[in-house]
Structures are given as C-alpha cells and as structure tokens.
Design an enzyme around this catalytic site. Structure first.
Site, short mmCIF file in Angstrom:
data_model
loop_
_atom_site.label_atom_id
_atom_site.label_comp_id
_atom_site.label_asym_id
_atom_site.label_seq_id
_atom_site.Cartn_x
_atom_site.Cartn_y
_atom_site.Cartn_z
N GLN A 269 53.48 4.05 1.30
CA GLN A 269 53.84 4.94 2.41
C GLN A 269 54.87 4.26 3.32
O GLN A 269 54.65 3.15 3.78
CB GLN A 269 52.57 5.30 3.20
CG GLN A 269 52.80 6.29 4.33
CD GLN A 269 53.24 7.68 3.83
OE1 GLN A 269 52.70 8.20 2.86
NE2 GLN A 269 54.20 8.27 4.50
N ASP B 280 57.30 8.24 -6.59
CA ASP B 280 58.27 8.70 -5.59
C ASP B 280 59.66 8.90 -6.20
O ASP B 280 60.52 9.53 -5.58
CB ASP B 280 58.39 7.66 -4.46
CG ASP B 280 57.49 8.01 -3.29
OD1 ASP B 280 57.29 9.21 -3.05
OD2 ASP B 280 56.99 7.08 -2.63
N LYS C 225 47.78 13.65 1.62
CA LYS C 225 48.02 13.36 0.19
C LYS C 225 46.69 13.16 -0.54
O LYS C 225 46.48 13.67 -1.63
CB LYS C 225 48.91 12.12 0.04
CG LYS C 225 50.36 12.42 0.40
CD LYS C 225 51.20 11.17 0.57
CE LYS C 225 52.58 11.56 1.11
NZ LYS C 225 53.44 10.41 1.41
#
Ligand code: NAP
Length: 276
Positions: free
Chosen positions: A92, A115, A48
């Site tokens: 995460q 997200d 990422k």
C-alpha cells in the site's frame, strides 16, 4: 448524455468474478502490506480486505509500524514472495517518507505483482502483451468496453503521466487503436488539446480543473481524480455539473472509476492464481 454508474458496473464484474473463483481450482490469496498509520491508506486496505472476503479470495493483512526500516519492509516482501499460499502481494502506497517505495517494490516477484507496477508488467503492456495491468486504467478500459465505447480511431486525451495511472492509461488506449495525446504540467495549449478529444481521461488530482469550455460536444469524459472541493466534499478533476450536459458519457466522483479500481485488483489477484 449518460452518467456511467461505476458502482453498478463494478458490482456486475464482481459477481462474474465470484463465480469464476468458485469454479477455479485455486482460491487466490492476496497479501496486503501497509506501513504506518496513514488514515486514508488504512481505509483503502480495509476496503480491499473486505472485497476479498466477498469474492472468496484469501487475504492476509500485514501492518508494519511507522518506524519500520527499509530492510524490514523488504524482508517481509521477500518472505511473502516465497510463500506458496500467497499469489499476489500489494504494497500500500504511499510509504512513510523515510522509505523508498520503488526500491521496496523490487522485492515483489513479477508473478505476484497484482498492481502491474513492475518493469516486467509495464514492458508487457508496452509490447501489447498485457498480463497484469495497473488497476485504475484497467478499470477505465473495462468501463469503456461495458458501455460499448470503442476507442478505435478516436482522439483520446489523457491528462496526467504518472506511472500508476496516466502512462498505462495512454498505452492501453493506444493498444486499443485510439490516437493518443498525453498532457502534463508542462503541456502548452492544454485547453485546445482537450477540446479536440473524443475521449478525455483526467488523472491529475486538481479539483474541478476540467471546465465546460475544455470539452467537445458529445465527448466521453472519464474522471479519475479524487480530490476535495472548497467544502471538503469528495470531487473529481472535472467540473461535473457544468461539463455533463456537453458529453455523451461521463463518470461521476464518487461512484465512477473508484469502485472499478478495487474490482480490478480482485481480478488481477485472480489472474496471478489462475493463468487464463
Ligand atoms: P500524480 O502522480 O500526482 O500525477 C499527476 C499528474 O498530473 C502528473 O503527470 C502531473 O504532471 C499532471 N498535472 C498536475 N497538474 C497539472 C496541470 N495543471 N495540467 C496538466 N497536468 C497536470 O497523480 P496520480 O497518482 O496519477 O493520480 C491522479 C489523480 O487520480 C489523483 O486525484 C488521485 O487521487 C486519483 N486516483 C484515483 C484513483 C481511483 O481509483 N479513482 C486511483 C489512483 C489515483 P507532471 O508529470 O508534469 O508533474
């Protein structure tokens, strides 16, 4: 039959996004928070951060020790929430067992939720007023769009009802005018339901679960699963070799949905910094 090349599509979308970011007033900033030593999570985070660098997104990695307390994680998220340099925050998952991810996520302000997991973003999706949508299902929709596959009037079957993949996937397909069936571990007659799918999206996490006898001739098959087969090789939920000839479009694993997911994270980060 066409094998959808997720890598190529993702590269195309990233090039478009890079140009948008170059032209935008504000270079987006993404904070990625990882707790503990999970090797897979570390690789995801590294990928990422790398993708951010390639697209001109500022990225900040926060690595907390495995022994961190709930309060320490939440305090960091609160600080990042107030930090004007940071547009998006990603926590995460999974967190170490002693921590409560759902509780921690409440400390990510809705405006910085890249997200799309927050109740607000899920609610907007339900109302068909999408803002930031979960990266994996959004990536699937972009794939369908890029391939010219219109879900209108089609029977879309989604295998899996997780909050991160299955449920938002079903809602996106419904919003795109498909007739949607969602299946899960308690579903009866799963094979028959799958056989009636024009678009079959599998997100259950079981290697080669979807076999050729479950797929209608000419169906579009999208494989979200990421599993290891009996030889330890990465594979999806779909028995690709035997299913592919029956389909009109199919995604491989690896090289299908996976590359789209990180690209959509970049897109969501861009959105949080620059309202479109
Ligand atoms: P999850 O939270 O474990 O959810 C799995 C879902 O599958 C659940 O709803 C479960 O039903 C259902 N299920 C399990 N066994 C089933 C069966 N035999 N028949 C029908 N339904 C069954 O998983 P997830 O996070 O959604 O992820 C699903 C898969 O996608 C995993 O392989 C994951 O690694 C992969 N993934 C890939 C990406 C990517 O970028 N490519 C991103 C995210 C996830 P119940 O609700 O009844 O338990």
């Amino acid at each position: 039959m066409k094998i959808i090349d997720g890598k190529a599509l993702a590269a195309e979308l990233r090039a478009e996004l890079k140009t948008k970011i170059e032209k935008s007033d504000r270079k987006p900033g993404l904070a990625v928070v990882i707790v503990g030593e999970d090797p897979a999570s570390r690789i995801y985070v590294r990928n990422k951060i790398k993708a951010c660098g390639e697209l001109g997104i500022r990225s900040y990695a926060y690595e907390l020790p495995e022994t961190s307390t709930q309060e320490e994680v939440e305090n960091l998220l609160d600080t990042l929430g107030k930090d004007g340099d940071i547009d998006g925050i990603l926590l995460q998952l999974p967190l170490p067992r002693h921590l409560d991810a759902e509780k921690a996520e409440l400390h990510i302000p809705f405006e910085k939720d890249v997200d799309g997991f927050s109740a607000e973003n899920l609610g907007l999706l339900m109302k068909h007023k999408e803002k930031v949508v979960a990266c994996t299902p959004l990536g699937v929709m972009k794939m369908l769009e890029k391939e010219g596959i219109d879900p209108t009037g089609k029977h879309a079957v989604v295998l899996g009802r997780s909050e991160t993949v299955g449920k938002p996937m079903a809602m996106l397909l419904l919003n795109a005018n498909a007739t949607v069936t969602v299946c899960h571990s308690k579903t009866q007659n799963l094979k028959e339901i799958c056989r009636s799918a024009d678009i079959l999206v599998s997100a259950i996490g079981k290697a080669k679960f979807v076999t050729a006898d479950m797929v209608k001739d000419g169906a579009v098959v999208i494989d979200v699963g990421m599993n290891r087969d009996e030889n330890g090789k990465l594979c999806g939920d779909v028995d690709f070799e035997n299913v592919k000839e029956k389909t009109s479009y199919i995604t491989p694993v690896p090289g299908g949905v996976g590359p789209m997911t990180i690209t959509m994270l970049m897109y969501n980060t861009y959105l949080t910094a620059n309202k479109e």
